[in-house]
Structures are given as C-alpha cells and as structure tokens.
Design a protein around this motif. Structure first.
Motif, PDB file in Angstrom:
ATOM      1  N   TYR A 119     -14.647   2.420  37.132  1.00  0.00           N
ATOM      2  CA  TYR A 119     -15.085   1.198  36.431  1.00  0.00           C
ATOM      3  C   TYR A 119     -16.512   0.942  36.873  1.00  0.00           C
ATOM      4  CZ  TYR A 119     -14.309  -3.147  33.899  1.00  0.00           C
ATOM      5  OH  TYR A 119     -14.349  -4.160  32.958  1.00  0.00           O
ATOM      6  N   GLN A 120     -17.406   0.766  35.872  1.00  0.00           N
ATOM      7  CA  GLN A 120     -18.824   0.594  36.173  1.00  0.00           C
ATOM      8  C   GLN A 120     -19.319  -0.718  35.574  1.00  0.00           C
ATOM      9  OE1 GLN A 120     -21.672   3.998  35.828  1.00  0.00           O
ATOM     10  NE2 GLN A 120     -22.717   2.692  34.331  1.00  0.00           N
ATOM     11  N   MET A 121     -20.059  -1.451  36.382  1.00  0.00           N
ATOM     12  CA  MET A 121     -20.735  -2.670  35.933  1.00  0.00           C
ATOM     13  C   MET A 121     -22.228  -2.473  36.129  1.00  0.00           C
ATOM     14  SD  MET A 121     -18.507  -4.951  34.887  1.00  0.00           S
ATOM     15  CE  MET A 121     -19.449  -6.462  34.945  1.00  0.00           C
ATOM     16  N   GLN A 122     -23.008  -2.751  35.050  1.00  0.00           N
ATOM     17  CA  GLN A 122     -24.461  -2.600  35.138  1.00  0.00           C
ATOM     18  C   GLN A 122     -25.137  -3.846  34.583  1.00  0.00           C
ATOM     19  OE1 GLN A 122     -26.663   0.283  32.596  1.00  0.00           O
ATOM     20  NE2 GLN A 122     -27.409   1.108  34.552  1.00  0.00           N
ATOM     21  N   LYS A 123     -26.030  -4.376  35.398  1.00  0.00           N
ATOM     22  CA  LYS A 123     -26.818  -5.547  34.981  1.00  0.00           C
ATOM     23  C   LYS A 123     -28.215  -5.070  34.591  1.00  0.00           C
ATOM     24  CE  LYS A 123     -28.718  -9.899  36.759  1.00  0.00           C
ATOM     25  NZ  LYS A 123     -28.869 -10.767  37.958  1.00  0.00           N
ATOM     26  N   THR A 124     -28.669  -5.468  33.378  1.00  0.00           N
ATOM     27  CA  THR A 124     -29.976  -5.064  32.867  1.00  0.00           C
ATOM     28  C   THR A 124     -30.798  -6.314  32.584  1.00  0.00           C
ATOM     29  OG1 THR A 124     -29.000  -3.105  31.842  1.00  0.00           O
ATOM     30  CG2 THR A 124     -31.199  -3.744  31.101  1.00  0.00           C
ATOM     31  N   THR A 125     -32.035  -6.329  33.076  1.00  0.00           N
ATOM     32  CA  THR A 125     -32.941  -7.473  32.880  1.00  0.00           C
ATOM     33  C   THR A 125     -34.290  -6.953  32.416  1.00  0.00           C
ATOM     34  OG1 THR A 125     -31.845  -8.664  34.680  1.00  0.00           O
ATOM     35  CG2 THR A 125     -33.972  -9.492  33.955  1.00  0.00           C
ATOM     36  N   LYS A 144     -14.103   4.122  32.579  1.00  0.00           N
ATOM     37  CA  LYS A 144     -14.448   5.494  32.216  1.00  0.00           C
ATOM     38  C   LYS A 144     -13.382   6.465  32.728  1.00  0.00           C
ATOM     39  CE  LYS A 144     -18.717   6.606  32.796  1.00  0.00           C
ATOM     40  NZ  LYS A 144     -20.008   6.987  33.420  1.00  0.00           N
ATOM     41  N   LEU A 145     -12.992   7.420  31.883  1.00  0.00           N
ATOM     42  CA  LEU A 145     -12.087   8.494  32.252  1.00  0.00           C
ATOM     43  C   LEU A 145     -12.782   9.823  31.991  1.00  0.00           C
ATOM     44  CD1 LEU A 145      -9.272   9.588  33.078  1.00  0.00           C
ATOM     45  CD2 LEU A 145      -8.650   9.498  30.640  1.00  0.00           C
ATOM     46  N   GLU A 146     -12.840  10.691  33.020  1.00  0.00           N
ATOM     47  CA  GLU A 146     -13.461  12.007  32.889  1.00  0.00           C
ATOM     48  C   GLU A 146     -12.454  13.068  33.327  1.00  0.00           C
ATOM     49  OE1 GLU A 146     -17.635  12.140  34.478  1.00  0.00           O
ATOM     50  OE2 GLU A 146     -17.108  10.126  35.197  1.00  0.00           O
ATOM     51  N   LEU A 147     -12.279  14.107  32.516  1.00  0.00           N
ATOM     52  CA  LEU A 147     -11.364  15.212  32.808  1.00  0.00           C
ATOM     53  C   LEU A 147     -12.088  16.534  32.617  1.00  0.00           C
ATOM     54  CD1 LEU A 147      -8.176  13.980  30.898  1.00  0.00           C
ATOM     55  CD2 LEU A 147      -8.635  13.797  33.354  1.00  0.00           C
TER      56      LEU A 147
END
Length: 484
Positions: A119-125, A144-147
C-alpha cells in the motif's frame, strides 16, 4: 578451678578431634584423585579448543535456519521525500514536491512465484501552481499487487530451492566437521588420561627392573671380588644396568610427556602435578566385548553427505543463473486521489480507476561458450563430491574393520601376556623357594626377576594400547539428525 580445667581439656579434645577429621578428609580427597569422568568434565569446562568446536557446531546448527527465511513472508517499508525543479513547458509551476510512504508484504514461494502486496501513499505539492491546476496539493493512495513467475532460467522455483539447500547443507557440513573435532578431542583426552595412568605402572616396573639389574651387578661383582666369578660376567652385568637405566629414563621421559599431554586438554601449565588416577583394570580389559557392528556414521563422514548436497545445490544455482530467463509478470493497482489523504484512501477502493499490466521479461547471455563451461564446471564439482562421499564411506568401513580387528587382537594378546606374566611370576616364586632351600643361586633369581619385569611391562603397554583403541569407538557413535 577443676571444672574450668576440665572444660579446657574438653575444648582442646574437641579441637584436636575436629583437626583430625579435617586432615582425614583432606587425605581422603587427595587419595580419591580424579576419575576419568571428572577429567572429561573438566576438559569440557576448561578446554578452549573443545568449547570452540562445540560452540561452532551449535552456531552452524542455528545458522542453518537461515534457509527457512527464503520462503517466509517479509515485511517491507519505504519512505522518501524530494522535489523536482525542472521547468515545465508551458510554465505551470515552479517546483513539484513529493512524499512517498510504502508498506507491504512480499514472499518467495517454493514453486517459483514471487509475490508482493503493498500500500503506497504519495503526497504531491506544486509550488506557485497556475490556475490550470484544479489541485495544487493532493494525495495518491495505491494498493498494489505484483506477481512474477520465472519459467526458464530458475523457472518454477529451481533456483530458490537450490539456494535453500545451499544455505542449509553448507551449514550442516560445517556443523558435522566441528562436531567431529569435539568428539575426537574428547577421545584424545581419554587416551591421554589412560596413557598417564598406564605409564605410572610402566615407570614402577622399570624401576623394579633397574633395581634388579643393579642387584645382579652387585652380586657378580662381589663374586668376582672373591675370585669366584668371571670378569666377563661383571662387564655383562654392568651393560645390563646401563640398559635398564636407559629404559627407566625413557619411561620417565614418556611419563612426563604424558603428563604434559594430560594437562594440555585442561589448558593447565604443562608440569601441573596429578595424583591418583584410576588404575588400569587389566582383568576387565581381557574380557571386553568388541562391537559386532558399527554404531553409526562418524561426523566427518556425515559431513561429506552434506557437502555433496551443497555441491548439487551450487551446481543448480550456477546452471540456472547462466540460462536464458523468461519471466511472466503482472501488476494490478487501485488508485485513489484527493486533496485529503483519508478521502484518497476511500477513493482507492473502486475498480473504475484501476491500473493493470501483464508482460514478459527475457534475458539471455551472449557468451554461450562461457555459460557452457560454467555448467560443465558445476557438474564436475558434483562428481568430485560424489567421489569424496563414496571414498569416505569406503574408508570408514575399512577403518572400522581395522579398529575392531586390532581391538580383538590386542585383547587376545593381553590375555596371552597375562598368562606369560603369571608364568614368569610362578617361575620366580619357585626359584625364590629353591633359593631358601639352597638349591639355586641368587644370580638365577635375579635373572628371573628381569624376565618377570619384562613380561609385566609388555602387559601394561598392551593394556594401554587397548584403552587407546577403545576411545576410537566413540567416533562411530550414532549421530543426531540435522538440525537437532
């Protein structure tokens, strides 16, 4: 006054009795000496060599569990912050700033699949953003799921399983080698104990033989002084004295060497005195039972099996590493965006803004010759390990046959030497009786004493040989399973 005197006498009597008991206790302790079990316990406690070997074996056993980590889930987290000041065209902002937080779990499965769920959280300013931006600051939430599934080089988990064996069996091989060193060290310590005990008897017998030789010399020299003997007898007797003196000196030197070896296993000064060891039980040694079958494999032989498994695993890794690789991979993301992070997380729960990819990834070494040589070299290493394993099994069996046969022969020899010693003692006793009856000479008795001493000496050395051989049997004790 009388009562006071009596009290003093009673007190003195009690003190003398206590002192007597204390002295008796000290004498008893000294007389008790050190038994074999006590000596071996001290070796385990005081010897840095033994403690080093056993600690290494324990460490390798624990370190082998690193292999279990290959197929267990792993938690990962990442944080980064930064900015990008490249000018945009047309110019819409001065700089973009980002903060990224990631948290997830990844796992390698035995059948080859590599999975990652995060799980990714990104803050953009955006600094000084123009009116064209509906949001100059926002949050992106991305489950996100990566296989990834290798299907050629390292395909279906071959490399992963080989790496597991490489770690586990490599540590087991080192564990067995260290265990063999510790067991062999104790066997050597036990042999050192019995050598020192037996050589006390050797010195005692050589002292008796030296004294008997001196008595013979005194006897013939006295006879020569009375013109009743030959000078040749005196010369021969003197040579016998010198020979017995040399043998006594050699025995004492060997006893001092045995003492130094005894103390070496205790990490003590070489000349630390030792008293009252267990006596060699000759009658018991004549009745020992030689094992009919080998109790188990020696640790050094078990190490060759682990080394063979390590070579096979290493060969698999080398082969898979130098093959072309073809991976099937897929990623699937859910996306949510909002100027508030909690709303962005809620928006990430819908599939109408998802992202999905599936693809193939291919790599192939272009130096085919080098890759082929690497594979051939790995195969040769496996074959070498197989040869080493086969020879170790063969040598172990031959060593066991030799050990049991030598032990049987030594036991039978000890029985015969016991009979010879008894015959020589009987002969000596008879001759002493004849001497008292005036039917033989002192010279003849002294010669018989020499024969008896020689027979007793041979018996002691034969018993010491049996005790040394017996310690070797402990190298073949059944060994525990891996990881125990």
């Amino acid at each position: 006054m009388m009562k006071s005197g009596e009290a003093k006498r009673d007190k003195c009597f009690v003190l003398r009795a206590a002192a007597a008991f204390l002295l008796i206790g000290i004498a008893a302790t000294k007389a008790q000496g050190i038994t074999l079990d006590q000596y071996l316990d001290q070796v385990k406690t005081d010897s840095n060599s033994y403690k080093g070997a056993t600690t290494q074996a324990e460490g390798n056993n624990l370190e082998a569990r690193e292999a279990d980590l290959l197929f267990t889930p792993k938690l990962f987290a990442e944080f980064n912050t930064g900015h990008d000041g490249k000018p945009s065209q047309p110019k819409m902002y001065d700089r973009v700033n980002t903060e990224t937080y990631s948290l997830g779990i990844q796992q390698q499965f035995e059948f080859g699949l590599q999975g990652k769920l995060s799980y990714q959280m990104q803050k953009t300013t955006f600094d000084n953003a123009g009116n064209a931006f509906t949001m100059s600051k926002y949050w992106d939430a991305t489950p996100k799921l990566e296989l990834t599934m290798p299907v050629w080089g390292g395909g279906f988990g071959r490399t992963a399983r080989a790496n597991e064996d490489l770690i586990r069996q490599g540590n087991y091989a080192e564990q067995y080698q260290a265990s063999y060193q510790s067991v062999a060290f104790l066997a050597q310590a036990e042999a050192a104990y019995w050598k020192l005990s037996a050589w006390s008897d050797v010195v005692r017998i050589q002292e008796a033989a030296s004294k008997a030789a001196q008595d013979i010399y005194n006897y013939v020299n006295r006879k020569r002084g009375m013109n009743l003997g030959e000078q040749a007898d005196v010369v021969q007797a003197r040579a016998l004295v010198e020979a017995r003196g040399l043998e006594l000196q050699v025995a004492r030197n060997e006893q001092r060497e045995a003492l130094r070896n005894f103390n070496k296993f205790l990490n003590k000064p070489a000349t630390t005195p030792v008293d009252n060891l267990e006596s060699v039980q000759y009658a018991t040694l004549e009745k020992i039972t030689v094992p009919s079958s080998r109790p188990g494999e020696r640790y050094d032989v078990k190490a060759t099996q682990a080394q063979l498994q390590t070579a096979k695993a290493n060969a698999t890794v080398a082969k898979e590493r130098n093959r072309p690789t073809l991976d099937i991979y897929t990623t699937y993301n859910l996306n949510g965006r909002d100027d508030a992070y909690d709303q962005a997380m809620k928006n990430a729960g819908y599939t109408d803004t998802d992202t999905a990819y599936i693809g193939l990834r291919f790599n192939m070494p272009l130096n085919i010759g080098a890759a082929g040589d690497a594979k051939s070299g790995a195969d040769k290493n496996v074959k070498a390990a197989e040869y080493n394993r086969e020879y170790a099994l063969y040598a172990q069996e031959q060593d066991w046959i030799n050990l049991t046969q030598n032990l049987t022969d030594a036991r039978d020899n000890l029985v015969l030497l016991g009979k010879i010693e008894q015959a020589q003692k009987t002969k000596l006793d008879v001759e002493r009786t004849r001497l008292r009856q005036g039917r033989t000479t002192t010279y003849q008795v002294l010669l018989f004493e020499q024969d008896y001493s020689a027979a007793a000496l041979s018996r002691v050395k034969s018993a010491a040989n049996i005790l040394a051989l017996q310690t070797q049997i402990k190298l073949y004790q059944a060994s525990p399973e891996e990881g125990k």
